[in-house]
Design a protein around this motif. Structure first.
Motif, short mmCIF file in Angstrom:
data_model
loop_
_atom_site.label_atom_id
_atom_site.label_comp_id
_atom_site.label_asym_id
_atom_site.label_seq_id
_atom_site.Cartn_x
_atom_site.Cartn_y
_atom_site.Cartn_z
N ASP A 88 0.82 -1.22 0.00
CA ASP A 88 0.00 0.00 0.00
C ASP A 88 0.84 1.27 0.00
O ASP A 88 0.35 2.35 0.33
CB ASP A 88 -0.92 0.02 1.23
CG ASP A 88 -2.17 -0.83 1.01
OD1 ASP A 88 -2.50 -1.10 -0.16
OD2 ASP A 88 -2.80 -1.23 2.01
N LEU A 114 -0.41 4.54 -1.47
CA LEU A 114 -1.46 5.33 -0.81
C LEU A 114 -0.89 6.50 -0.03
O LEU A 114 -1.66 7.29 0.53
CB LEU A 114 -2.26 4.44 0.15
CG LEU A 114 -3.11 3.33 -0.49
CD1 LEU A 114 -3.70 2.45 0.60
CD2 LEU A 114 -4.20 3.92 -1.36
N MET A 155 -2.38 9.98 -0.63
CA MET A 155 -3.81 10.25 -0.46
C MET A 155 -4.07 11.09 0.77
O MET A 155 -3.33 11.01 1.76
CB MET A 155 -4.59 8.93 -0.37
CG MET A 155 -4.61 8.15 -1.67
SD MET A 155 -5.68 6.69 -1.59
CE MET A 155 -7.29 7.47 -1.43
N LEU A 166 -8.03 8.41 3.25
CA LEU A 166 -7.32 7.20 3.69
C LEU A 166 -8.04 6.51 4.84
O LEU A 166 -8.01 5.29 4.96
CB LEU A 166 -5.90 7.60 4.13
CG LEU A 166 -4.90 6.47 4.33
CD1 LEU A 166 -4.67 5.71 3.04
CD2 LEU A 166 -3.58 7.03 4.86
N TYR A 172 -7.85 6.09 -5.72
CA TYR A 172 -7.46 4.89 -4.99
C TYR A 172 -6.92 3.82 -5.93
O TYR A 172 -5.94 3.13 -5.62
CB TYR A 172 -8.66 4.37 -4.20
CG TYR A 172 -8.45 3.03 -3.55
CD1 TYR A 172 -7.70 2.93 -2.39
CD2 TYR A 172 -9.01 1.87 -4.10
CE1 TYR A 172 -7.49 1.69 -1.78
CE2 TYR A 172 -8.82 0.64 -3.49
CZ TYR A 172 -8.05 0.54 -2.34
OH TYR A 172 -7.85 -0.66 -1.75
N HIS A 215 -3.15 3.65 -6.83
CA HIS A 215 -2.08 3.44 -5.86
C HIS A 215 -1.22 2.22 -6.19
O HIS A 215 -0.06 2.15 -5.79
CB HIS A 215 -2.66 3.34 -4.43
CG HIS A 215 -3.18 1.98 -4.06
ND1 HIS A 215 -4.46 1.58 -4.34
CD2 HIS A 215 -2.60 0.94 -3.42
CE1 HIS A 215 -4.66 0.36 -3.87
NE2 HIS A 215 -3.54 -0.06 -3.31
#
Length: 443
Positions: A245, A248, A251, A256, A271, A274
């Motif tokens: 992840d 991410l 974000m 998140l 999303y 990512h």
């Protein structure tokens, strides 16, 4: 009798063999005139000549001085030539042995040759050229034998030295290999610890994500191990689980912390990027290249409806198919899918319904098998406060602070300095830290 050579011996003829120029010849005969004749002939060819009047005297002389060649008459009173040369063969086998014999003694000569291993026999009266040629050949043969023995001894000594050098070299190589192996193990351990700490940075932004990467990585590694993947591929799946992840990180916090089911269309689009961003962020690191396809494809679905590339079936990397199962299992339990956390049993039930659709059937079956509920086991770890910590204790599980920060990884061995830092941290932060410690002697 012993006849000393003259102080200034005549120089050898030009055709004399180099191997016989310093040779000593012992002539044995009970007739003085025979000894005089032999002495005259042999000295003329650069040989050192000594004489004995019988076998007993000859043996006594051989015990006191080195001799290269013995010429003995066959017929002598007391000890004959055959008996003498037989003893010479037994006691000084390196001495060349020549027998002088008459035509009437052929039977005895053959027996003497067999018993005394005589180099050559010559008839009496002898031919001077044949005598010198025979002596020269015998001494040349002796020289070759001595040289062969010298070279063999030298070769044995060199082989022994070489063997000793090889043993020492092998020991050094073994020691160095062990050092490199230990260093590599330490490097790998520190490498994984660094990745664990790095993956934990993202999880600090939202409490619900604490430990997510570690749990996904451990579950994925268990699946890979059960499926019989090579150790290196198990390691790659584990690292990909820790970093899956990482894309991410850009974000917003408010996005998140929301379940995926509550994303707006724009948030969902962001999303879904990512996976690609995670792959790209690792591109500059050569060691991460094997993990990049796993990270990119961990949201692909078996039926081809996933993202970012809509790959399906076995076209999806196996590591990504494994990671997809492990990731979904943890997301369901922490509420990141629908907003409502599920139990492990409920998560397993929901995932079973997606067999052959979202998940690879084989991977899911292995996962369901290894996560099958078992009877409660007796706790094999100790929970201790900071005051009870002692050097050389080993952590049974990761030490995570109240804020979700990964402080120490499982398997870390405590040192006096580390225990002091843990206690200082506890005093600064307030509250009490409790550590899971392996019992002494536990694996």
């Amino acid at each position: 009798m012993l006849d000393r050579p003259p102080e200034a011996a005549a120089p050898p003829p030009a055709d004399a063999a180099s191997s016989s120029s310093l040779a000593t010849v012992l002539c044995v005969d009970d007739e003085p005139n025979i000894l005089s004749s032999l002495k005259r002939v042999l000295r003329g060819h650069g040989l050192c000549v000594i004489t004995a009047g019988g076998g007993a005297q000859a043996l006594s002389m051989l015990e006191k001085m080195p001799v290269d060649l013995v010429i003995s008459d066959m017929r002598m009173p007391g000890m004959d030539g055959a008996q003498l040369l037989e003893q010479v063969n037994e006691r000084w086998p390196q001495i060349v042995r020549i027998l002088l014999t008459g035509h009437a003694d052929m039977d005895s000569t053959v027996a003497a040759i067999n018993r005394g291993r005589i180099f050559r026999y010559l008839p009496k009266p002898w031919d001077e050229a044949e005598l010198i040629s025979t002596v020269r050949q015998g001494l040349q043969l002796q020289h070759l034998e001595r040289e062969r023995a010298r070279l063999e001894k030298l070769a044995q000594a060199q082989n022994a030295q070489l063997q000793a050098v090889n043993i020492e070299l092998e020991a050094r190589v073994a020691a160095r290999t062990a050092e490199l192996k230990d260093a590599n193990v330490r490097l790998q351990r520190n490498y994984l610890k660094s990745i664990k700490v790095f993956s934990n940075l993202l999880e600090l932004r939202d409490g619900t994500l604490a430990g997510h990467g570690r749990r996904v990585a451990e579950t994925a590694r268990d699946i890979a191990r059960k499926m019989g993947l090579p150790e290196e591929e198990q390691r790659q799946v584990f690292i990909a689980g820790l970093l899956h992840d990482i894309g991410l990180i850009g974000m917003a916090d408010k996005v998140l912390g929301k379940p995926v089911a509550r994303y707006t269309e724009d948030e969902l689009t962001l999303y879904r990027e990512h996976c690609v961003q995670g792959e790209q962020s690792l591109m500059a690191l050569d060691d991460m290249h094997p993990m990049m396809p796993i990270i990119r494809s961990h949201h692909e679905r078996w039926d081809g409806t996933g993202f970012p590339d809509r790959r399906s079936g076995t076209d999806i990397p196996l590591g990504a198919r494994i990671l997809a199962v492990a990731d979904a299992y943890d997301d369901l339990q922490n509420g990141m899918v629908a907003g409502t956390p599920t139990s492990a049993l409920e998560a397993r039930t929901l995932m079973r319904l997606a067999r052959g659709k979202q998940f690879d059937p084989e991977v899911l079956d292995v996962f369901l098998h290894i996560t099958e509920p078992e009877r409660p086991k007796v706790e094999t770890r100790l929970m201790l406060g900071c005051d009870a910590l002692e050097p050389d204790m080993v952590l049974a599980s990761d030490l995570i602070s109240a804020r979700g920060v990964l402080m120490l990884t499982a398997g870390h061995r405590l040192t006096p300095a580390l225990i002091r830092r843990i206690r200082e941290f506890e005093q600064r932060e307030g509250g009490k830290l409790e550590l899971h410690i392996r019992p002494r002697g536990a694996a």
